[in-house]
Design a protein around this motif. Structure first.
Motif, short mmCIF file in Angstrom:
data_model
loop_
_atom_site.label_atom_id
_atom_site.label_comp_id
_atom_site.label_asym_id
_atom_site.label_seq_id
_atom_site.Cartn_x
_atom_site.Cartn_y
_atom_site.Cartn_z
N UNK A 252 0.83 -1.21 0.00
CA UNK A 252 0.00 0.00 0.00
C UNK A 252 0.86 1.26 0.00
N UNK A 253 2.13 1.12 0.39
CA UNK A 253 3.04 2.27 0.29
C UNK A 253 3.39 2.49 -1.17
N UNK A 254 2.90 3.59 -1.74
CA UNK A 254 3.14 3.78 -3.18
C UNK A 254 4.10 4.94 -3.46
N UNK A 255 4.34 5.80 -2.52
CA UNK A 255 5.34 6.85 -2.71
C UNK A 255 6.02 7.11 -1.37
N UNK A 256 7.32 7.38 -1.45
CA UNK A 256 8.06 7.74 -0.24
C UNK A 256 9.19 8.68 -0.67
N UNK A 257 8.91 9.97 -0.57
CA UNK A 257 9.80 11.00 -1.11
C UNK A 257 10.53 11.72 0.02
N UNK A 258 11.82 11.85 -0.17
CA UNK A 258 12.66 12.59 0.79
C UNK A 258 12.88 14.00 0.25
N UNK A 259 12.80 15.00 1.13
CA UNK A 259 12.95 16.40 0.71
C UNK A 259 13.77 17.12 1.78
N UNK A 260 14.83 17.79 1.36
CA UNK A 260 15.62 18.53 2.35
C UNK A 260 14.89 19.83 2.70
N UNK A 261 15.22 20.38 3.86
CA UNK A 261 14.58 21.64 4.30
C UNK A 261 14.79 22.73 3.25
N UNK A 262 15.98 22.76 2.66
CA UNK A 262 16.27 23.81 1.70
C UNK A 262 15.45 23.63 0.41
N UNK A 263 15.31 22.38 -0.03
CA UNK A 263 14.48 22.11 -1.21
C UNK A 263 13.05 22.56 -0.96
N UNK A 264 12.56 22.31 0.25
CA UNK A 264 11.20 22.74 0.59
C UNK A 264 11.09 24.26 0.62
N UNK A 265 12.12 24.92 1.15
CA UNK A 265 12.14 26.39 1.14
C UNK A 265 11.92 26.91 -0.28
N UNK A 266 12.65 26.32 -1.22
CA UNK A 266 12.59 26.80 -2.59
C UNK A 266 11.19 26.66 -3.18
N UNK A 267 10.60 25.47 -3.04
CA UNK A 267 9.31 25.28 -3.70
C UNK A 267 8.19 26.00 -2.97
N UNK A 268 8.28 26.10 -1.65
CA UNK A 268 7.22 26.83 -0.94
C UNK A 268 7.26 28.32 -1.27
N UNK A 270 8.36 29.54 -4.22
CA UNK A 270 7.86 29.65 -5.59
C UNK A 270 6.34 29.62 -5.62
N UNK A 271 5.77 28.70 -4.85
CA UNK A 271 4.32 28.51 -4.87
C UNK A 271 3.59 29.46 -3.92
N UNK A 272 4.37 30.16 -3.12
CA UNK A 272 3.81 30.99 -2.05
C UNK A 272 2.85 30.19 -1.19
N UNK A 273 3.30 28.99 -0.84
CA UNK A 273 2.53 28.11 0.04
C UNK A 273 3.25 28.00 1.37
N UNK A 274 2.47 27.90 2.44
CA UNK A 274 3.07 27.71 3.75
C UNK A 274 3.68 26.32 3.83
N UNK A 275 4.77 26.18 4.56
CA UNK A 275 5.36 24.86 4.73
C UNK A 275 4.52 24.05 5.71
N UNK A 276 4.34 22.77 5.45
CA UNK A 276 3.50 21.95 6.32
C UNK A 276 4.03 21.89 7.76
N UNK A 277 5.36 21.89 7.88
CA UNK A 277 5.98 21.87 9.20
C UNK A 277 7.45 22.20 9.05
N UNK A 278 8.12 22.44 10.17
CA UNK A 278 9.54 22.77 10.16
C UNK A 278 10.34 21.55 10.61
N UNK A 279 11.35 21.20 9.84
CA UNK A 279 12.22 20.09 10.23
C UNK A 279 13.44 20.10 9.33
N UNK A 280 14.53 19.44 9.75
CA UNK A 280 15.73 19.38 8.89
C UNK A 280 15.48 18.58 7.61
N UNK A 281 14.67 17.55 7.70
CA UNK A 281 14.35 16.72 6.53
C UNK A 281 12.86 16.42 6.53
N UNK A 282 12.33 16.25 5.35
CA UNK A 282 10.90 16.00 5.22
C UNK A 282 10.66 14.74 4.40
#
Lengths: 466, 466
Positions: A252-268, A270-282
């Motif tokens: 049932x696990x169909x996706x498992x994506x790793x995202x660094x804090x900095x990568x999330x900074x960039x896309x959030x 760009x999209x002007x979206x709030x980050x879901x939460x703060x952490x070193x890795x997502x």
């Protein structure tokens, strides 16, 4: 180049007006790769609208020893669809864009037959229209084509559950370099009748022939999605989370994506979206079920709670789910605004990912204190997009450091038994790394296969093989 | 044959005492196929205990042009592991039985690496011991070997959910006909670095090299089994039941076996077990879930009820489940007591199975009124075991009719776009049918591949290629 006009006349005779482009300006987009790193040169672009046209052109080119660069959506990250310098001005591009029909849907056998030029997103929609699902999903799905996906054995975000493109192909129709047609389009689920030739074509990146059509597996549509965003302190915790998910939810696990804090900074940003939460890795993970399963969300929350993954958001609506995915899917676009980067499409045993990330960061920081890393990818199958930016260095100067940085990064990849071509292929960007991943005997075997099928060495010259 | 003693001396030098058999009586079991239809003749059987021994023997044979028949558990239904007449007395058998260790289990990447001679049932147990599951399951699992399973791209009862052997292989280690070793044992889930050579070996039936080890995918163990025996009036109803199951349970459907009333009679008599129910045709189906799913049994009963499959028994205990499976698994043994039969290992598009069964029965009854059919198989993937017995004809005389009956049956198979080698391979039994399933171009390609890898034509001569 005295013969070019003769060849153009010959092609004009065998093709319809809309199948041939010879105007420099009209050809330009086909000659430039999407990362604008490779500029090929051809004297014609052919866009066949039928398999017969493909065969006619390939036969003519075989007879006259004209190099061919097959091209799908031209979304290669490695210059795989752009003519190499070795054939600059000597040959043609065969674009499959106009060979893009659905040949048929077979619901009883759960498969669809489409022509090579059909865009991935359209195939997903074709499957949905038949009450089924085609699982391949990746960033360029709006423009990449099925033939290219097969030629590159594409991966993407659903490999954890459904495997890469190779696992989704039931049959292929292929025009060989000599113009012969091999048709293995079949809905048979079991068939052991000699060597499975089509497997050589999958992942061959246009060096062994042109894929003109494919029969692809379909699956039951997903009825239940449960999507979570989980913050973790380090990679080790992300790997632990992956094992926890596999233990409790298996396929049932169909996706498992790793995202660094900095990568999330960039896309959030760009999209002007709030980050879901703060952490070193997502981690963005998704469980799917092909039945209505109202218990799944609660089960996931319980497992996360029991395993003490406290920093977690579970999407409560389809809109929220789309937002979470959007943050992941816009990383590539967002980082383009940072300027050019040195990209690495790597994979390694999952148990080695933490070791690699620690060691590689140390090595890079020591050599290039100004290096900034954008790290994200498909941890569920051990593959990472590992991109190095250089602060204070002009964008177009970054590539001066590419040879050195590649050597540093790839040494660490090889040290953990990994590959530097996980899902984007080799193209012309990575041929020099092949001897580090394949033994001399394997490379000799590949040359034997190449020589057997493309005896005049005309197909996608300068790609894949070192 | 003047050289044989010289060769034996040479082999004795390079092998340990327990790696070489030259006694006629000791070699006999290796030379006879399990159906006792093929009697090969060799001057030695080699049983290497290491890859180095395999390489040494293969190199020696290459130098001296000695034909090799690779052999696993010798369970081929098509004479695939028995030396053909073309090499009678000229060569050796290389049996992988003693190369049978587990090299390692990698839980993080969900895979196991085993040597070729390991028996399938042992691999299933190895996986279970690691808290995982290896899904390949077939009648001869107690004696067939992993290397043979790969060489023949084995199928079995779980293909509906997990695919055939090809889908379960992550990596191979192979000794090529010239003695070179190609090692592609890797736990990488994504890796696109040129042609995937190992795919040619899968399903090549020992004609391109000797598989010495494999890295195989593991899966989450099944925690919930729901098993049902359903009676149906005809094949059309069985296909409808299959579609109903796929619609409601998707990938949870892991087996869907069709059994004729007569096939059930045979196995129930052998086992002295009561038949679950009376019907013209029977379906044994199983849903599996890797989580504890207490709702699944009730859901299945509800769906069967709603779809008006009234004749159904759902196993209420593990013992009952085992009894149902035992009835299916003992058909092959039970029919051996009927005498020899003309067997057909066929597959076709699922939507064509009913048409085939009707038409083929008519054709056979017209030509041979005394013919009795034992039909069973994996309807979930369109494959059937279609066995013809002849009443009033002595067992050893049945084969007189084989050529004619094959022609009748196979004509019907080809008419519906099917294959006559679904999961048992081609071996030496079916080489003459290859031109009906592969085009001249495909056969030429196979010859090219064969010539590239086995330039002296020493490996499993007389098999697969027509």
């Amino acid at each position: 180049m005295a013969d070019t006009s003769v060849h153009i006349q010959a092609l004009k005779k065998m093709l319809a007006a809309n199948e041939l482009i010879v105007d420099e300006q009209d050809m330009a987009a086909f000659c430039l790769d999407q990362r604008r790193r490779y500029q090929g040169k051809v004297w014609a672009v052919v866009q066949p609208t039928s398999v017969a046209s493909v065969q006619a052109v390939v036969k003519y080119c075989f007879e006259h020893a004209i190099p061919i660069t097959p091209q799908g959506g031209n979304t290669s990250m490695c210059g795989g669809a752009t003519p190499s310098d070795a054939v600059a001005g000597l040959g043609i591009i065969v674009s499959l864009s106009k060979l893009n029909r659905v040949r048929g849907v077979n619901v009883a056998d759960n498969c669809i037959t489409v022509e090579a030029g059909r865009i991935l997103q359209q195939v997903q929609a074709d499957a949905a229209a038949a009450g089924r699902m085609f699982p391949l999903s990746l960033a360029s799905e709006g423009s990449c084509q099925i033939g290219g996906n097969i030629a590159c054995n594409a991966g993407g975000v659903n490999v954890v559950r459904y495997g890469p493109m190779r696992d989704l192909v039931m049959g292929l129709e292929v025009v060989l370099p000599n113009g012969d047609l091999v048709e293995q389009l079949t809905p048979l689920h079991k068939n052991t009748t000699g060597f499975d030739f089509k497997q050589l074509l999958i992942g061959s990146e246009g060096t062994l022939g042109i894929i003109t059509a494919a029969t692809l597996k379909l699956f039951a549509p997903v009825k239940t999605h449960v999507t979570a965003w989980v913050g973790v302190n380090n990679i080790e915790a992300a790997v632990l989370l992956l094992q926890t998910m596999q233990q409790h939810f298996a396929e049932r696990l169909s996706s498992f994506e790793l995202i660094s804090a900095f990568a999330l900074d960039l896309s959030s940003q760009l999209l002007q979206l709030q980050q879901p939460l703060q952490a070193p890795w997502h981690v963005l993970l998704e469980l799917t079920d092909s039945t209505d399963n109202s218990l799944l969300q609660e089960q996931l929350m319980q497992v996360l709670w029991d395993a003490e993954f406290a920093e977690a958001v579970v999407a409560e609506s389809e809109q929220q789910r789309e937002q979470l995915w959007s943050l992941r899917e816009h990383i590539s676009e967002a980082q383009r605004h940072l300027g050019a980067s040195i990209k690495h499409d790597i994979a390694m045993p999952i148990g080695q990912v933490a070791t690699f990330i620690h060691q590689c960061e140390q090595v890079l920081q020591a050599a290039y204190p100004q290096a900034t890393l954008v790290v994200f990818g498909h941890l569920g199958d051990g593959s990472l997009h590992y991109n190095v930016f250089m602060a204070d260095i002009l964008s177009n100067e970054v590539y001066q450091y590419e040879t050195d940085i590649n050597a540093l990064v790839y040494e660490q990849v090889f040290a953990v038994g990994g590959t530097v071509a996980a899902e984007h292929g080799i193209g012309q960007l990575k041929t020099q790394w092949m001897p580090y991943m394949r033994t001399a005997q394997e490379l000799a075997l590949m040359q034997t296969m190449k020589q057997s099928l493309d005896s005049k060495n005309l197909f996608n010259v300068g790609k894949v093989l070192p």
